[in-house]
Design a protein around this motif. Structure first.
Motif, PDB file in Angstrom:
ATOM      1  N   ALA A  87       0.825  -1.205   0.000  1.00  0.00           N
ATOM      2  CA  ALA A  87       0.000   0.000   0.000  1.00  0.00           C
ATOM      3  C   ALA A  87       0.861   1.257   0.000  1.00  0.00           C
ATOM      4  CB  ALA A  87      -0.931  -0.003   1.213  1.00  0.00           C
ATOM      5  N   TYR A  88       1.912   1.265   0.801  1.00  0.00           N
ATOM      6  CA  TYR A  88       2.782   2.439   0.856  1.00  0.00           C
ATOM      7  C   TYR A  88       3.487   2.635  -0.487  1.00  0.00           C
ATOM      8  CZ  TYR A  88       5.704   6.012   2.991  1.00  0.00           C
ATOM      9  OH  TYR A  88       6.299   7.207   3.305  1.00  0.00           O
ATOM     10  N   GLY A  89       3.934   1.521  -1.077  1.00  0.00           N
ATOM     11  CA  GLY A  89       4.598   1.603  -2.373  1.00  0.00           C
ATOM     12  C   GLY A  89       3.696   2.184  -3.440  1.00  0.00           C
ATOM     13  N   GLU A  90       2.425   1.793  -3.425  1.00  0.00           N
ATOM     14  CA  GLU A  90       1.471   2.325  -4.399  1.00  0.00           C
ATOM     15  C   GLU A  90       1.287   3.831  -4.216  1.00  0.00           C
ATOM     16  OE1 GLU A  90      -2.028   0.013  -3.858  1.00  0.00           O
ATOM     17  OE2 GLU A  90      -1.159  -1.810  -4.738  1.00  0.00           O
ATOM     18  N   LEU A  91       1.246   4.284  -2.958  1.00  0.00           N
ATOM     19  CA  LEU A  91       1.110   5.705  -2.683  1.00  0.00           C
ATOM     20  C   LEU A  91       2.349   6.476  -3.137  1.00  0.00           C
ATOM     21  CD1 LEU A  91      -0.481   5.360   0.858  1.00  0.00           C
ATOM     22  CD2 LEU A  91      -1.640   6.252  -1.166  1.00  0.00           C
ATOM     23  N   VAL A  92       3.517   5.883  -2.930  1.00  0.00           N
ATOM     24  CA  VAL A  92       4.760   6.501  -3.393  1.00  0.00           C
ATOM     25  C   VAL A  92       4.766   6.595  -4.915  1.00  0.00           C
ATOM     26  CG1 VAL A  92       7.268   6.183  -3.598  1.00  0.00           C
ATOM     27  CG2 VAL A  92       6.131   5.836  -1.386  1.00  0.00           C
ATOM     28  N   ASP A  93       4.385   5.507  -5.562  1.00  0.00           N
ATOM     29  CA  ASP A  93       4.335   5.499  -7.030  1.00  0.00           C
ATOM     30  C   ASP A  93       3.339   6.526  -7.564  1.00  0.00           C
ATOM     31  OD1 ASP A  93       6.224   3.516  -7.073  1.00  0.00           O
ATOM     32  OD2 ASP A  93       4.789   1.874  -7.382  1.00  0.00           O
ATOM     33  N   GLY A  94       2.344   6.870  -6.735  1.00  0.00           N
ATOM     34  CA  GLY A  94       1.360   7.862  -7.132  1.00  0.00           C
ATOM     35  C   GLY A  94       1.840   9.295  -6.959  1.00  0.00           C
ATOM     36  N   GLY A  95       3.105   9.454  -6.626  1.00  0.00           N
ATOM     37  CA  GLY A  95       3.678  10.787  -6.521  1.00  0.00           C
ATOM     38  C   GLY A  95       3.368  11.513  -5.238  1.00  0.00           C
ATOM     39  N   LEU A  96       3.097  10.779  -4.166  1.00  0.00           N
ATOM     40  CA  LEU A  96       2.650  11.410  -2.922  1.00  0.00           C
ATOM     41  C   LEU A  96       3.764  11.606  -1.891  1.00  0.00           C
ATOM     42  CD1 LEU A  96      -0.831   9.688  -2.511  1.00  0.00           C
ATOM     43  CD2 LEU A  96      -0.298  11.926  -3.477  1.00  0.00           C
ATOM     44  N   VAL A  97       5.010  11.533  -2.331  1.00  0.00           N
ATOM     45  CA  VAL A  97       6.123  11.887  -1.446  1.00  0.00           C
ATOM     46  C   VAL A  97       6.912  13.028  -2.079  1.00  0.00           C
ATOM     47  CG1 VAL A  97       6.364   9.616  -0.369  1.00  0.00           C
ATOM     48  CG2 VAL A  97       7.650  10.143  -2.448  1.00  0.00           C
ATOM     49  N   ALA A  98       7.553  13.805  -1.236  1.00  0.00           N
ATOM     50  CA  ALA A  98       8.353  14.933  -1.699  1.00  0.00           C
ATOM     51  C   ALA A  98       9.463  15.170  -0.691  1.00  0.00           C
ATOM     52  CB  ALA A  98       7.483  16.187  -1.821  1.00  0.00           C
ATOM     53  N   PRO A  99      10.514  15.860  -1.082  1.00  0.00           N
ATOM     54  CA  PRO A  99      11.545  16.203  -0.100  1.00  0.00           C
ATOM     55  C   PRO A  99      11.005  17.184   0.937  1.00  0.00           C
ATOM     56  CG  PRO A  99      12.347  16.532  -2.356  1.00  0.00           C
ATOM     57  CD  PRO A  99      10.863  16.342  -2.447  1.00  0.00           C
ATOM     58  N   VAL A 100      11.426  17.051   2.175  1.00  0.00           N
ATOM     59  CA  VAL A 100      11.209  18.109   3.145  1.00  0.00           C
ATOM     60  C   VAL A 100      11.937  19.347   2.612  1.00  0.00           C
ATOM     61  CG1 VAL A 100      11.877  18.913   5.449  1.00  0.00           C
ATOM     62  CG2 VAL A 100      10.861  16.654   5.161  1.00  0.00           C
ATOM     63  N   PRO A 101      11.294  20.508   2.597  1.00  0.00           N
ATOM     64  CA  PRO A 101      11.948  21.706   2.058  1.00  0.00           C
ATOM     65  C   PRO A 101      13.338  21.925   2.654  1.00  0.00           C
ATOM     66  CG  PRO A 101       9.646  22.162   2.462  1.00  0.00           C
ATOM     67  CD  PRO A 101       9.907  20.794   3.031  1.00  0.00           C
ATOM     68  N   GLY A 102      14.311  22.047   1.793  1.00  0.00           N
ATOM     69  CA  GLY A 102      15.680  22.293   2.225  1.00  0.00           C
ATOM     70  C   GLY A 102      16.487  21.051   2.524  1.00  0.00           C
ATOM     71  N   ALA A 103      15.841  19.864   2.546  1.00  0.00           N
ATOM     72  CA  ALA A 103      16.564  18.646   2.917  1.00  0.00           C
ATOM     73  C   ALA A 103      17.647  18.268   1.913  1.00  0.00           C
ATOM     74  CB  ALA A 103      15.593  17.492   3.124  1.00  0.00           C
ATOM     75  N   PRO A 104      17.348  18.178   0.609  1.00  0.00           N
ATOM     76  CA  PRO A 104      18.411  17.792  -0.323  1.00  0.00           C
ATOM     77  C   PRO A 104      19.552  18.802  -0.346  1.00  0.00           C
ATOM     78  CG  PRO A 104      16.392  18.353  -1.514  1.00  0.00           C
ATOM     79  CD  PRO A 104      16.045  18.294  -0.062  1.00  0.00           C
ATOM     80  N   GLU A 105      19.214  20.080  -0.207  1.00  0.00           N
ATOM     81  CA  GLU A 105      20.252  21.104  -0.177  1.00  0.00           C
ATOM     82  C   GLU A 105      21.142  20.952   1.060  1.00  0.00           C
ATOM     83  OE1 GLU A 105      16.833  22.528  -2.627  1.00  0.00           O
ATOM     84  OE2 GLU A 105      17.011  21.645  -0.621  1.00  0.00           O
ATOM     85  N   ALA A 106      20.514  20.607   2.197  1.00  0.00           N
ATOM     86  CA  ALA A 106      21.298  20.386   3.418  1.00  0.00           C
ATOM     87  C   ALA A 106      22.232  19.195   3.261  1.00  0.00           C
ATOM     88  CB  ALA A 106      20.361  20.172   4.603  1.00  0.00           C
ATOM     89  N   ILE A 107      21.728  18.140   2.646  1.00  0.00           N
ATOM     90  CA  ILE A 107      22.563  16.950   2.439  1.00  0.00           C
ATOM     91  C   ILE A 107      23.730  17.285   1.523  1.00  0.00           C
ATOM     92  CG2 ILE A 107      22.616  14.642   1.437  1.00  0.00           C
ATOM     93  CD1 ILE A 107      19.690  14.335   2.440  1.00  0.00           C
ATOM     94  N   GLU A 108      23.464  18.014   0.461  1.00  0.00           N
ATOM     95  CA  GLU A 108      24.539  18.402  -0.459  1.00  0.00           C
ATOM     96  C   GLU A 108      25.561  19.290   0.262  1.00  0.00           C
ATOM     97  OE1 GLU A 108      25.138  17.139  -3.170  1.00  0.00           O
ATOM     98  OE2 GLU A 108      23.284  16.564  -4.208  1.00  0.00           O
ATOM     99  N   GLU A 109      25.098  20.173   1.135  1.00  0.00           N
ATOM    100  CA  GLU A 109      26.011  21.032   1.884  1.00  0.00           C
ATOM    101  C   GLU A 109      26.880  20.209   2.827  1.00  0.00           C
ATOM    102  OE1 GLU A 109      25.855  24.836   4.986  1.00  0.00           O
ATOM    103  OE2 GLU A 109      24.058  24.274   3.854  1.00  0.00           O
ATOM    104  N   LEU A 110      26.271  19.228   3.483  1.00  0.00           N
ATOM    105  CA  LEU A 110      27.039  18.354   4.365  1.00  0.00           C
ATOM    106  C   LEU A 110      28.089  17.576   3.591  1.00  0.00           C
ATOM    107  CD1 LEU A 110      24.036  17.062   6.493  1.00  0.00           C
ATOM    108  CD2 LEU A 110      25.898  18.507   7.337  1.00  0.00           C
ATOM    109  N   ARG A 111      27.707  17.066   2.437  1.00  0.00           N
ATOM    110  CA  ARG A 111      28.654  16.308   1.622  1.00  0.00           C
ATOM    111  C   ARG A 111      29.775  17.204   1.100  1.00  0.00           C
ATOM    112  NH1 ARG A 111      25.669  12.673  -2.752  1.00  0.00           N
ATOM    113  NH2 ARG A 111      27.856  12.119  -3.078  1.00  0.00           N
ATOM    114  N   ALA A 112      29.420  18.421   0.702  1.00  0.00           N
ATOM    115  CA  ALA A 112      30.431  19.349   0.196  1.00  0.00           C
ATOM    116  C   ALA A 112      31.466  19.700   1.268  1.00  0.00           C
ATOM    117  CB  ALA A 112      29.761  20.616  -0.320  1.00  0.00           C
ATOM    118  N   ALA A 113      31.054  19.603   2.527  1.00  0.00           N
ATOM    119  CA  ALA A 113      31.963  19.857   3.648  1.00  0.00           C
ATOM    120  C   ALA A 113      32.797  18.628   3.994  1.00  0.00           C
ATOM    121  CB  ALA A 113      31.165  20.315   4.861  1.00  0.00           C
TER     122      ALA A 113
END
Length: 235
Positions: A87-113
């Motif tokens: 059920a969760y997989g079907e919801l994910v496939d339906g486009g119902l997940v998104a990044p928390v605002p700023g999360a990918p940028e924070a991860i990239e900043e951590l990696r860049a450091a």
């Protein structure tokens, strides 16, 4: 240098997914309702309400562990877990997940450091991979972990954090680990691993009081604030 005053470099960052780096809009509860229905739990019944309350209270825990508690015998627990993951997989496939605002940028900043970032979850590997694929995050972190990758025990055990420590070799002291998550179980897992920073975030399941009571060293509005927190801790 005196080890009691030695400044520590926090180069291993273990981040939770749903509620911390991933916004899923309550999909866990929706998937649970679907799974419970398939096992004969009537929506709106007292049994359904009691079980849903337990799911909410144990957000962050390995899902199979939750279903073992709720349904007792292993066969029914496995049936519930399979139904939940589908059920969760079907919801994910339906486009119902998104990044928390700023999360990918924070991860990239951590990696860049020069820090090593690990994404962990209480979901099974198939569901974790579905989320990573839906977000285009397969290469975002150095390592991704689910309970099966750490011997089968998820949170509140420290196993996934310690697996990250052992597998990456990114730091030589558990006190150099940073753990961030949105649930009391994330906090307990971080504390039990010996992590030096255990940061709660307010974008998910639990509030500041719950995070503090279960060992958070810091509580942030969002994981987007984590790079600045680490920089301040090292200053």
């Amino acid at each position: 240098m005196n080890t009691l005053t030695e400044k520590r470099t926090h180069n291993l960052i273990v981040l939770d997914m749903a509620g911390t780096t991933v916004a899923d809009g309550g999909l866990v509860e929706r998937a649970f309702a679907s799974a419970a229905g398939r096992l004969g739990v009537e929506p709106g019944s007292a049994d359904h309400t009691e079980k849903l309350d337990y799911v909410r209270a144990t957000m962050g825990e390995s899902k199979i562990s939750v279903f073992r508690h709720l349904f007792g015998d292993e066969d029914r627990a496995q049936q519930a877990n399979t139904a939940f993951e589908e059920a969760y997989g079907e919801l994910v496939d339906g486009g119902l997940v998104a990044p928390v605002p700023g999360a990918p940028e924070a991860i990239e900043e951590l990696r860049a450091a020069g820090r090593t970032v690990v994404l962990s979850t209480g979901f099974a590997r198939a569901t974790q991979d579905a989320i990573l694929g839906a977000l285009g995050w397969r290469d975002l972190a150095a390592l991704t972990l689910c309970p099966a990758d750490a011997g089968g025990r998820g949170r509140p055990y420290p196993d996934m954090v310690l697996a990250a420590f052992l597998r990456t070799g990114a730091v030589d002291d558990v006190r150099s680990i940073v753990v961030a998550g949105d649930t009391s179980y994330d906090m307990l897992s971080g504390v039990r691993s010996g992590a030096g920073i255990v940061a709660g975030v307010l974008t998910g399941a639990h509030d500041k009081d719950q995070l503090d009571r279960h060992g958070a060293t810091h509580v942030l509005r969002s994981v987007a604030e984590l790079p600045d927190l680490i920089a301040r801790a090292e200053a």
